[in-house]
Every structure is written in C-alpha cells, then in structure tokens.
Design a protein around this motif. Structure first.
Motif, short mmCIF file in Angstrom:
data_model
loop_
_atom_site.label_atom_id
_atom_site.label_comp_id
_atom_site.label_asym_id
_atom_site.label_seq_id
_atom_site.Cartn_x
_atom_site.Cartn_y
_atom_site.Cartn_z
N PHE A 363 1.13 -1.14 -0.47
CA PHE A 363 0.16 0.04 0.07
C PHE A 363 0.99 1.69 -0.01
N THR A 364 1.99 1.22 0.56
CA THR A 364 2.96 2.18 0.77
C THR A 364 3.15 2.72 -1.04
N VAL A 365 4.21 1.40 -1.47
CA VAL A 365 4.68 1.81 -2.52
C VAL A 365 3.88 2.58 -3.58
N ALA A 366 2.48 1.61 -3.42
CA ALA A 366 1.02 2.25 -4.69
C ALA A 366 0.94 4.01 -4.52
N LEU A 367 0.66 4.36 -2.77
CA LEU A 367 0.38 5.94 -3.02
C LEU A 367 1.55 6.70 -1.92
N ILE A 368 2.72 6.33 -2.25
CA ILE A 368 3.25 7.55 -1.08
C ILE A 368 4.18 8.54 -1.88
N ASP A 369 4.00 7.64 -3.51
CA ASP A 369 4.22 9.50 -4.33
C ASP A 369 3.17 10.11 -4.64
N ILE A 370 1.64 9.48 -4.15
CA ILE A 370 0.83 10.01 -4.55
C ILE A 370 -0.11 11.07 -2.79
N VAL A 371 -0.26 9.92 -1.76
CA VAL A 371 -0.20 11.02 -0.87
C VAL A 371 0.48 11.80 0.30
N GLY A 372 2.29 10.81 0.35
CA GLY A 372 3.12 11.48 0.26
C GLY A 372 3.81 11.27 1.95
N ARG A 373 5.42 11.82 2.12
CA ARG A 373 5.78 10.91 3.19
C ARG A 373 4.62 11.19 4.73
N PHE A 374 4.42 12.38 5.24
CA PHE A 374 4.48 13.42 6.21
C PHE A 374 3.03 12.25 6.47
N ALA A 375 2.25 12.48 5.58
CA ALA A 375 0.59 11.88 5.37
C ALA A 375 0.69 10.86 5.98
N ILE A 376 1.19 9.85 5.09
CA ILE A 376 1.22 8.21 5.38
C ILE A 376 2.50 7.70 6.59
N GLN A 377 2.85 9.17 7.02
CA GLN A 377 3.93 8.27 8.56
C GLN A 377 2.61 8.82 9.67
N LEU A 378 2.28 9.85 9.54
CA LEU A 378 1.20 10.77 10.45
C LEU A 378 0.49 9.54 10.28
N MET A 379 -0.60 9.13 9.27
CA MET A 379 -1.51 8.52 9.65
C MET A 379 -1.39 6.93 10.23
N GLY A 380 0.10 6.47 9.92
CA GLY A 380 -0.03 4.95 10.18
C GLY A 380 0.41 5.07 12.21
N PHE A 381 1.48 5.88 12.42
CA PHE A 381 1.58 6.36 13.79
C PHE A 381 -0.15 6.07 14.19
N PHE A 382 -1.07 7.20 13.73
CA PHE A 382 -2.39 7.02 14.79
C PHE A 382 -2.94 6.32 14.61
N MET A 383 -2.54 5.25 13.95
CA MET A 383 -3.73 3.99 13.57
C MET A 383 -3.00 3.02 14.15
N MET A 384 -1.78 2.65 14.97
CA MET A 384 -0.73 1.51 15.59
C MET A 384 -1.92 1.98 16.68
N THR A 385 -1.24 3.44 17.48
CA THR A 385 -1.72 3.25 18.08
C THR A 385 -3.56 3.41 18.86
N VAL A 386 -3.98 3.26 18.05
CA VAL A 386 -5.84 3.03 18.06
C VAL A 386 -5.97 1.37 18.20
N PHE A 387 -5.14 0.65 17.96
CA PHE A 387 -5.09 -0.22 18.01
C PHE A 387 -4.67 -0.81 18.52
N MET A 388 -2.91 -0.48 18.71
CA MET A 388 -2.32 -1.25 20.34
C MET A 388 -3.22 -0.56 21.71
N LEU A 389 -4.51 0.20 21.27
CA LEU A 389 -5.02 0.52 23.17
C LEU A 389 -6.49 -0.11 23.07
N GLY A 390 -6.93 -0.47 21.89
CA GLY A 390 -7.91 -1.33 21.50
C GLY A 390 -7.46 -2.58 21.72
N LEU A 391 -6.72 -3.26 21.75
CA LEU A 391 -6.24 -4.14 22.20
C LEU A 391 -5.88 -4.32 23.93
N ALA A 392 -5.10 -3.49 24.13
CA ALA A 392 -4.37 -3.49 25.80
C ALA A 392 -5.41 -3.22 27.11
#
Length: 470
Positions: A363-392
């Motif tokens: 998904f990163t390969v397909a979208l990184i030059d469209i969405v951008g580095r910063f947006a993907i990194q910020l979204m990834g950190f946010f969603m990881m946090t959401v799912f980890m809290l949802g598990l913990a």
C-alpha cells in the motif's frame, strides 16, 4: 518529492529525469533481495526459540517443557540487533568513503557466512551451542546493518524524481516477503519432520515428545537464510555507482560511462550538465561542518521517529508466539510435541504476515508518491496507537473464549499500519533528504537509532513478560 534544498541535496538530474526503464526494476529486485534476506534472518529466530528451549533446557520431571532462561532468551533474540546497530553505523560511514558498490559485496558475504555458521553452532552443552549461536548472530546482524543505508542510498540514486518514493518503498517492501518466507519455510520444514518423526504431546510422554531430529529443524531454517543473499551476489557486483561516482568521487567521465551501460542514452543529460553537478557537489557540507550543524532537525527527526517505531515494531514481531499463547490461540506447550509447537507458531505468524504485514508494505509502494511521506507516517502512527489501545485496554475481553479471532484481526491491523506507515517512511525519508556525500552515513545513523529502539523493545518485552513467581 524534490531532492531537497538546493544543489547540494540533488542526485544527478540525469537520473532524476530518466524515464522508468527495465533496469530500475532490476535494481529493485537486486537491492530488495538484501532486505528479503535481512528480514528472514532477523525474524526466523523467533520461530525457533521455543524449540531451542525444549531441546536444550527441558527437565522431563517437570510438568511443562523447557524454555530459554530470561538472560539466554534476551541474548538469542537481541544480539543480532546489537550487531545490526553497529553495522549500520560502520557500513553507512564506509559507504560514503569507499562507494556503495565496494561495500555492498562485503555485507552480503558476511550475511551468507554467518547464516550458515549460525546453523552449524557447535558445542556439546546448551551453553556452548547458545554461545556460538549468539556469536554468529551478532556478526550476521553486523552484515544486515550495512544493507540498510547501502540499499536505500543506491535505490535513491537510481530512481527518477517521479517514482523515487515508490522505488525505495518497493526495495523495503521485500522485507515483508522475507518475514512471510520465514514463516512458510518453517511451516514446511516442521510439517515434514513432524510427519517423518511423529511424537506424542509432552504431557503424554515428556522424553519422547522431543525427537532427536528436531535439532536439525532450527539449524536448517537458519542456514537457508544464506540462499537468497548468495543468489544475488553476482548482480550486486554488477551494479554501477552512478550517483556516488559523479557526486562524491567527482568523476563525471566514469559516471557517464556507467549510466550508458544501464540507461538509454536519451534518458540522461549532457556531459556538460554532469560536469556542472560534480563541481557543485564538491562544496557539499561535511557531517561536522557549521552548515550541517545548523540543520540538526533532519537527523534528529529521522532518527527519533525510527527509534520510537522500532520499540513497538520489533517487540511485536519477535514475540507474536508469546502473545498468541497468552490469548490461547496457540495451545499450551505441554499439550503438544516440540515439532507440533513449531508448526503451530509458524502457521500463526505466516497468517499475520500474509494478511497484515505484506499488504501494508505494498500500500505504501502504491500511494507514497500520491499521498506523501508525512501523511502516511502520521496516519500510520495514529492507527497503530488506536489498535494497540484497542487490544490493551479491554485485554481481558480478548482472552476469553470466542474472542480470539477479533484479537488476531486487530493485531494484524497494527502490522498493516506499521508498514503502511512509519516502518516504510522512516526508511525512505533519510535516503532522500541528506546530501550525497553524507547520505549513506546519515541513513546509517537514523537506522541505528531504530535498532536502539528494537533492542529496548525486545529486551524490555522479555523481562516484562517474565512470571514473577518463577
């Protein structure tokens, strides 16, 4: 993404403007197979640590099979990361001094030799076997460490401006296939040995549950890590140093000759333009210069985000088996034979890799030059946090019968958004924002910060997970 602020942050504009050609894809495969091997070697150890504990630390008079003592488990799981950290710093620096190609072969042969040596770990006692295993895995990690800055830098210097992010991401995405391959290989080998040498569960017959041939299983799995690296050695040695030769070695004539071997002549610029770039690159700031010191945010930003990401990413990857056992997705060890346990662990980790880990990279390969580095990194950190809290937070809910599938699905999403997020972008950005003369060194520093996080995550998880009553 543009190469950065000014001429000192450019790679050859000739390569920037080149049309995407077959050689670009060849470079992705050749550089990517290094990451395939890296991931296989780093993560396959997690598939066999429980087997090592059974073989070398089982006391058949006890109700449960043996496991690696905390200090031994920490060493086996973490020593390769210590080597990787050192290798990233050393080979990153060496790549800027001697050239990417010169050092590329060294790292690959070190990985081949140490993969084989890890499987041949000798000794007649558990201490002897584990000590030699840890010794060779440290040097295996040292070779793996060199692959990070070199592969990223080489791909960055080959790719054109429009597809640079996708090409570097594609190299790194081979890591996902390496993780998946480790699970599949372990699944096949454990299934074959389990069929050939059937054994009862530990609680039925403790001694018979560990067949002597089980010792071959972990050795074969570790040694197979040498194969993909060995197969790509020739092609690595054929890759020219276009970017390094022009911008660092300042040899425009050789750079032009190298480019003519791999790219169509019309796709790169004139000799005069090449000479101009070489002349301007000679003024690039040094690592400890005042000019570079005024821009510390670049290195701090790439290093700190990689550090924070790897604390979670590597501890999750290495200790999936313990998490799955804790939620009862994998049965208790006493209810299985040694080979049955390896089979079930590899099946679970292969499923997570197939459904969560690998898709995230692409998904990163397909979208990184469209969405951008910063947006993907910020979204990834946010969603990881959401799912980890949802598990913990509702953890008890997930451990009750009938809720295991929900846990596994959410757990898989943490891997998906790690890879469609900061695990990919922290690798890509350092390959793009630093000057050519320092690109390999600075990428190595950033990657080493990540491995410092991996060491904290892996060692910290092991000690936090210990039963206080034992």
């Amino acid at each position: 993404m543009a190469r950065g602020g000014g001429d000192n942050l450019q790679v050859l504009s000739a390569l920037d403007a080149a049309k995407t050609q077959w050689y670009h894809f060849t470079a992705i495969v050749v550089a990517g197979m290094g990451f395939f091997t890296d991931a296989y070697d780093l993560f396959c150890i997690s598939l066999v640590t429980k087997l090592l504990g059974r073989i070398y630390y089982t006391d058949t008079s006890k109700p449960d099979p043996g496991s690696l003592p905390p200090n031994v488990a920490a060493a086996v799981n973490g020593v390769a990361f210590c080597g990787t950290l050192a290798g990233q710093l050393f080979f990153g620096w060496l790549g800027d001094k001697l050239g990417r190609k010169s050092v590329y072969g060294m790292t690959l042969m070190l990985m081949v030799i140490c993969s084989i040596a890890s499987g041949l770990s000798f000794g007649h006692t558990p201490t002897g076997v584990i000590a030699t295993l840890c010794f060779f895995r440290f040097w295996l990690g040292f070779g793996i460490g060199g692959d990070y800055p070199l592969s990223a830098t080489i791909m960055s210097e080959y790719a054109n401006k429009k597809t640079r992010g996708a090409f570097i991401a594609a190299v790194f995405a081979m890591q996902g296939f390496g993780i998946l391959a480790g699970g599949i290989v372990t699944l096949i080998i454990s299934a074959a040995f389990r069929t050939a040498y059937p054994a009862p569960a530990y609680h039925v017959d403790a001694a018979a549950s560990i067949v002597p041939q089980a010792d071959f299983v972990w050795r074969i799995i570790l040694m197979l890590g040498a194969l993909p690296a060995l197969l790509t050695y020739y092609w690595r040695m054929k890759m020219p140093n276009c970017g390094y030769t022009a911008l660092v070695a300042k040899n425009a004539k050789q750079a032009a000759a190298d480019m003519s071997k791999v790219l169509q002549p019309r796709s790169w610029t004139s000799r005069r333009k090449l000479d101009d770039l070489v002349t301007r690159s000679a003024t690039a700031a040094g690592l400890f210069s005042q000019e570079f010191a005024r821009r510390p945010g670049c290195t701090y930003g790439t290093a700190s985000t990689w550090f924070l990401l790897d604390i979670a990413f590597y501890s999750q990857n290495l200790f999936q088996k313990d998490i799955f056992t804790a939620i009862n997705w994998i049965p208790k060890a006493r209810t299985m034979s040694a080979l049955e346990e390896v089979f079930r662990i590899s099946r679970a980790q292969t499923l997570i890799a197939l459904c969560g880990t690998v898709p995230g990279y692409w998904f990163t390969v397909a979208l990184i030059d469209i969405v951008g580095r910063f947006a993907i990194q910020l979204m990834g950190f946010f969603m990881m946090t959401v799912f980890m809290l949802g598990l913990a937070v509702p953890y008890h809910h997930w451990t009750t019968a009938g809720n295991h599938i929900g846990f596994v699905v959410m757990y898989g999403f943490t891997f998906f958004f790690a890879n469609f997020g900061p695990n990919s972008t922290t690798f890509i950005v350092p390959a793009e924002i630093f000057p050519a003369r320092l690109r390999s060194t600075c990428h190595g520093i950033s990657a080493a910060a990540g491995k410092a996080g991996a060491i904290i995550g892996s060692f910290g998880f092991l000690y936090a997970a210990q039963d206080p009553d034992h």
